[in-house]
Design a protein around this motif. Structure first.
Motif, PDB file in Angstrom:
ATOM      1  N   THR A  38       0.815  -1.222   0.000  1.00 39.66           N
ATOM      2  CA  THR A  38       0.000   0.000   0.000  1.00 39.66           C
ATOM      3  C   THR A  38       0.846   1.270   0.000  1.00 39.66           C
ATOM      4  O   THR A  38       0.296   2.373  -0.031  1.00 39.66           O
ATOM      5  CB  THR A  38      -0.940   0.030   1.217  1.00 39.66           C
ATOM      6  N   TRP A 186      -5.551  -6.536  -5.135  1.00 37.20           N
ATOM      7  CA  TRP A 186      -4.928  -5.222  -5.027  1.00 37.20           C
ATOM      8  C   TRP A 186      -3.688  -5.123  -5.916  1.00 37.20           C
ATOM      9  O   TRP A 186      -3.523  -4.148  -6.676  1.00 37.20           O
ATOM     10  CB  TRP A 186      -4.563  -4.940  -3.570  1.00 37.20           C
ATOM     11  N   LEU A 302     -11.305  -0.459  -2.467  1.00 39.79           N
ATOM     12  CA  LEU A 302     -10.300  -1.524  -2.456  1.00 39.79           C
ATOM     13  C   LEU A 302      -9.068  -1.087  -1.672  1.00 39.79           C
ATOM     14  O   LEU A 302      -8.504  -1.873  -0.893  1.00 39.79           O
ATOM     15  CB  LEU A 302      -9.922  -1.899  -3.889  1.00 39.79           C
ATOM     16  N   ALA A 303      -8.643   0.160  -1.862  1.00 37.54           N
ATOM     17  CA  ALA A 303      -7.465   0.661  -1.148  1.00 37.54           C
ATOM     18  C   ALA A 303      -7.709   0.675   0.357  1.00 37.54           C
ATOM     19  O   ALA A 303      -6.797   0.382   1.146  1.00 37.54           O
ATOM     20  CB  ALA A 303      -7.116   2.068  -1.642  1.00 37.54           C
ATOM     21  N   ALA A 306      -7.276  -2.766   1.587  1.00 35.83           N
ATOM     22  CA  ALA A 306      -5.857  -3.124   1.567  1.00 35.83           C
ATOM     23  C   ALA A 306      -5.108  -2.476   2.728  1.00 35.83           C
ATOM     24  O   ALA A 306      -4.239  -3.106   3.352  1.00 35.83           O
ATOM     25  CB  ALA A 306      -5.232  -2.704   0.237  1.00 35.83           C
TER      26      ALA A 306
END
Length: 633
Positions: A38, A186, A302-303, A306
């Motif tokens: 990330t 991801w 999604l981030a 993650a």
């Protein structure tokens, strides 16, 4: 133990040498690579900001080259190839490395212990910043679509973080199974976004030439140090590869890195650079600018998932580190709960969890954005990586038996790079970099004070040989009445005749027919085989000394382990056994004191609040008695 032909000491059945499986590689994505994976959310934005926000094409390629070669040298070569070779009977992490190298360090052991402890303490500092900067950077992606939601980003981040820490008490074994698939998705998404950018500006591949990075450094001189502070953000989380090696094995972690994570990261950073080359005046986070407008909101969702996974990994890592420090004698006993019957690594440490939560929320609220937090991020991790290199050099020389002409140049290269990043991050001290360093220093103080206090207690409880002989003679004389039952006296030292037993006999004038003096010892390696769990010695008729050994990653269950002693001839009846232990109060000792006044007071507070013996060793509370006493330090 066998000696590896390449020089590494390890056992044949080392957990680190597990074969590569699809499940293992997928698990590594979810457990190990959340933080590294990330980092594109905030790294490039920070780097670009360090050069004024609108770099020239030449500078943009130089910046990308710095990121690419930092990932290759520090993560791919230093950690994946060399550091992960230094397993302590299959376990990794800076404390495991410290325990490994100090066995052979001789006079340098003190300095290596200090390096290992401070490096471990700094991980807690990293642990309070990672969730804050990760979650904020993910939610800030909505600013690409609209500014309407900007005032709600900080409150939303605080809600996500509170929910994350609150969920720890329930365990994450059930939802942990989806971590790997989510992170695989991801990495696929960020690779696709990066590839989309690269296809529009293929000339970004010129950054693969390391001369681009060198040229940037030469052209910008001392300003490069400010840039390196941002570049280092791309490396945070690299130490997790080593720390989680015992859970997953080195091969699955390496395969996941070289086949999935590294290619995805390189493509993503290259794609962001391509976007800057195509739009030199671009404002905002280049990561989210890579995405088509319709995909920004799904990408933010999604981030966020993650970053939650990345935060979960650092929190779980702090729990595991706490347990290791406790077992090795560097941390006071804390309540640890096993949250899964199937997964050993699933534990929950309430004090650590809530302390980290409060610190993380304060940081998030105080800094308010990922940009602001970037100044506080990196100082702790860069220091830990520097200290890891120092320990690695000792592993090369003392464990692997490499000649100095091989070990010194290699370690010097790693050390030079680590020092460059360390120096760059020191420039962030005023921007908040002092926060993780201060927290790490405080925890280091706690660790060293606890260890010195325990040693002082053990010194005060040492029985003179003549006193032990007199006690055994008293038992053999028949002057002490023996009553039916089994008594287990827990000792805080290695003495076969603990002071609590002597005091009991002196005051009660009687003792059970079967008496056990129990010493629990934690070894400098992670696991002890059942065949070596219990060591039994008969001291007199009906009197036994039992030493139970546990590894520093094991949860000690004394009642279960004592069953091993029965197989060695000790007539234990655990159903009616009574366990005795001392309940100590630390008081001031007449001159000369064993501890400085401030250390004694700090230690007394920790000692008074440390988890009690029955909770620490999982003893039945209805069969446990504490005997009060004062210990002068």
């Amino acid at each position: 133990m066998d000696t590896n032909p390449r020089g590494g000491a390890r056992t044949e059945s080392s957990p680190a040498d597990r074969p590569v499986t699809a499940a293992g590689a997928l698990g590594a994505l979810g457990i190990v690579y959340g933080d590294l994976g990330t980092s594109p959310l905030y790294t490039y934005q920070t780097i670009v900001g360090s050069v004024g926000g609108h770099p020239s094409a030449e500078d943009a390629l130089g910046l990308l080259s710095l990121v690419v070669w930092s990932l290759i040298v520090v993560v791919s070569i230093k950690y994946a190839v060399f550091v992960m070779r230094a397993d302590n009977h299959g376990e990794g992490g800076i404390l495991a490395l410290m325990a490994l190298v100090t066995k052979h360090a001789g006079g340098a052991a003190g300095a290596l212990i200090a390096a290992g402890l401070f490096g471990a303490a700094l991980i807690y500092g990293d642990g309070i910043i990672t969730p804050a900067i990760s979650v904020l950077s993910a939610l800030e992606g909505v600013n690409v679509v609209t500014d309407v939601l900007k005032p709600y980003i900080l409150p939303a981040a605080l809600v996500v973080l509170v929910t994350l820490f609150w969920a720890q008490m329930r365990g994450t074994a059930s939802i942990g199974r989806i971590f790997g698939p989510v992170m695989l998705l991801w990495f696929a998404v960020i690779a696709a976004l990066g590839l989309y950018g690269v296809m529009r500006r293929p000339d970004v591949v010129l950054a693969a030439n390391p001369l681009r990075a060198i040229g940037f450094a030469v052209a910008h001189g001392w300003q490069t140090f400010f840039v390196l502070g941002g570049v280092f953000l791309a490396l945070t989380g690299g130490e997790a590869m080593y720390a989680d090696m015992g859970h997953l094995g080195r091969k699955p972690i390496r395969v996941s890195w070289f086949c999935v994570v590294l290619p995805a990261l390189l493509l993503c950073y290259a794609g962001q650079t391509a976007l800057l080359l195509e739009n030199p005046g671009l404002d905002g986070n280049p990561f989210f600018r890579l995405s088509p407008g319709w995909a920004v909101v799904p990408l933010v969702v999604l981030a966020t998932f993650a970053t939650i996974i990345a935060s979960q990994a650092i929190i779980t890592g702090a729990f595991s580190l706490t347990r290791q420090a406790m077992q090795l004698g560097w941390f006071p006993g804390l309540n640890i709960r096993q949250t899964s019957d199937e997964e050993y690594g699933q534990i929950y440490v309430p004090v650590v969890n809530w302390t980290m939560m409060v610190c993380t929320l304060i940081l998030t609220f105080s800094f308010g954005s990922s940009d602001a937090l970037a100044g506080a991020y990196g100082t702790a991790v860069s220091t830990t990586m520097l200290l890891t290199t120092a320990l690695l050099f000792n592993a090369m020389r003392d464990i692997w038996r490499w000649p100095v002409l091989v070990a010194l140049p290699l370690a010097a290269v790693f050390l030079l790079i680590d020092l460059a990043f360390f120096g760059a991050n020191l420039l962030k001290i005023r921007e908040g970099g002092w926060i993780p360093l201060a927290l790490g220093g405080l925890i280091f103080l706690v660790m060293t004070t606890w260890h010195r206090g325990i040693l002082a207690i053990q010194q005060s409880l040492v029985q003179k040989p003549e006193s032990n002989a007199a006690f055994l003679a008293l038992l053999r004389s028949g002057k002490v009445a023996r009553v039916p039952g089994t008594a287990v006296f827990c000792s805080r030292s290695d003495s076969a005749i603990p002071a609590v037993l002597v005091r009991h006999v002196k005051q009660i004038k009687a003792v059970q027919e079967t008496v056990v003096s129990l010493t629990v010892r934690f070894e400098q390696y992670p696991r002890v085989p059942l065949s070596r769990r219990a060591e039994v010695e008969q001291m007199a008729e009906g009197f036994w000394h039992i030493t139970l050994r546990f590894g520093f990653t094991e949860i000690p269950n004394v009642a279960t382990a004592l069953a091993c002693a029965k197989d060695q001839g000790c007539p234990l009846n655990l159903d009616d056994a009574v366990y005795f232990a001392a309940h100590d109060d630390v008081v001031r000792r007449a001159e000369p004191p064993r501890l400085a006044g401030w250390r004694r007071m700090l230690f007394a507070v920790m000692y008074r609040n440390a988890v009690r013996t029955p909770d620490r060793f999982d003893l039945p509370p209805d069969q446990f008695l504490e005997v009060g006493r004062q210990i002068a330090l």
